[in-house]
Write an enzyme that holds these catalytic residues in place. Structure first.
Site, short mmCIF file in Angstrom:
data_model
loop_
_atom_site.label_atom_id
_atom_site.label_comp_id
_atom_site.label_asym_id
_atom_site.label_seq_id
_atom_site.Cartn_x
_atom_site.Cartn_y
_atom_site.Cartn_z
N LEU A 113 56.70 40.49 35.52
CA LEU A 113 55.57 39.89 35.15
C LEU A 113 54.88 40.49 34.03
O LEU A 113 54.19 39.41 33.15
CB LEU A 113 54.57 40.16 36.40
CG LEU A 113 55.09 40.14 37.83
CD1 LEU A 113 54.24 40.62 39.19
CD2 LEU A 113 55.26 38.64 37.96
N ALA A 114 54.99 41.64 33.37
CA ALA A 114 54.25 41.91 32.33
C ALA A 114 54.85 41.09 30.85
O ALA A 114 54.24 40.71 30.06
CB ALA A 114 54.48 43.45 32.06
N GLU A 138 43.45 44.97 38.84
CA GLU A 138 42.56 44.53 37.76
C GLU A 138 43.60 43.41 36.96
O GLU A 138 44.38 44.01 36.03
CB GLU A 138 41.89 45.45 36.76
CG GLU A 138 41.04 46.59 37.63
CD GLU A 138 41.83 47.84 37.76
OE1 GLU A 138 42.78 48.16 37.21
OE2 GLU A 138 41.04 48.61 38.76
#
Length: 194
Positions: A113-114, A138
Site C-alpha cells: 500500500l505504501a 491516520e
C-alpha cells in the site's frame, strides 16, 4: 524482546493478548499479525477554519476542531471510501485489541500500500501497554491517484514487544487517557491535553 509468530499464537491462546475477532493462523507470520480496515471513517472539512491554534485556549481549540471534523461515516459492506491525493482521513481497524500492562504493540502499514502512496499512520504507531479498543488509523494519500479503500481489506500489521516489567501507568488505568476503549474513528482530542 519482540514476539515471534509462535509466541504471538501462544499469547493469543492464553488470552494474554486479545484480538477480536481473533485472526486466523494464516494472518500471523514471522513477527506480525495482519489487521483489517474497519468501516468507521472521519474526514476533514475543507476551509472550515483558517487555522488551528494547537496551543490556544481549550475552548478555541474545541471550537476549531468541531468546525473541521466530519461526523462519523459508516460504510456498508462492499462500499468504498475514496482517499484523494493530499487528503488526510481517520479510520479504524476492524479488530479490537487488548494488551496487558507489560506489552507494547506497534502498527506498521503494508509495503504494497505504501508503494501506492498510502500512509496508514501518519505518526502514531505505538499501542500502549494496557490499551483496549480499536486502533485509529491516520490515512494520508501521498500518491497521484485517488485510492479506494474497503472495509475488511488487509491494511497493516501489528507486532508486540514484552517490556522489562509491567507499566506503572498502563493506558487503561490513566485518568488522562483520551481514547480509552475507542470503537470508532475519534477525532483529535488535543484540546483535552493537560
Amino acid at each position: 524482546m519482540r514476539l515471534c509468530d509462535t509466541d504471538i499464537e501462544h499469547y493469543l491462546d492464553q488470552d494474554l493478548i486479545n484480538i477480536s475477532p481473533r485472526p486466523t493462523n494464516d494472518k500471523i507470520s514471522g513477527a506480525t499479525v495482519d489487521v483489517r480496515l474497519g468501516n468507521s471513517f472521519r474526514v476533514f472539512r475543507e476551509h472550515a477554519t483558517p487555522y488551528i491554534d494547537l496551543s490556544g485556549p481549550r475552548e478555541q481549540v474545541s471550537a476549531q476542531l468541531e468546525k473541521i471534523m466530519s461526523d462519523e461515516i459508516i460504510l456498508a459492506e462492499g462500499e468504498a471510501f475514496f482517499l484523494h491525493p493530499g487528503e488526510l482521513a481517520l479510520a479504524t481497524t476492524l479488530e479490537s485489541v487488548k494488551l496487558p500492562d507489560n506489552i507494547v504493540g506497534w502498527l506498521d502499514g503494508r509495503s504494497s500500500l505504501a508503494r501506492l502512496g498510502l500512509m496508514v499512520h501518519v505518526t502514531a504507531h505505538r499501542i500502549d501497554p494496557g490499551w483496549h479498543g480499536k486502533i485509529v488509523l491516520e490515512f494520508f494519500n501521498a500518491g497521484k491517484l485517488p485510492l479506494a479503500l474497503r472495509p475488511n481489506m488487509a491494511i497493516g500489521a501489528l507486532s508486540f514487544e514484552v517490556l522489562s516489567g509491567a507499566a506503572a501507568k498502563p493506558y487503561n488505568a490513566r485518568e488522562d487517557a483520551k481514547y480509552k476503549n475507542q470503537q470508532s474513528a475519534i477525532s483529535s482530542r488535543i484540546n483535552e491535553d493537560k
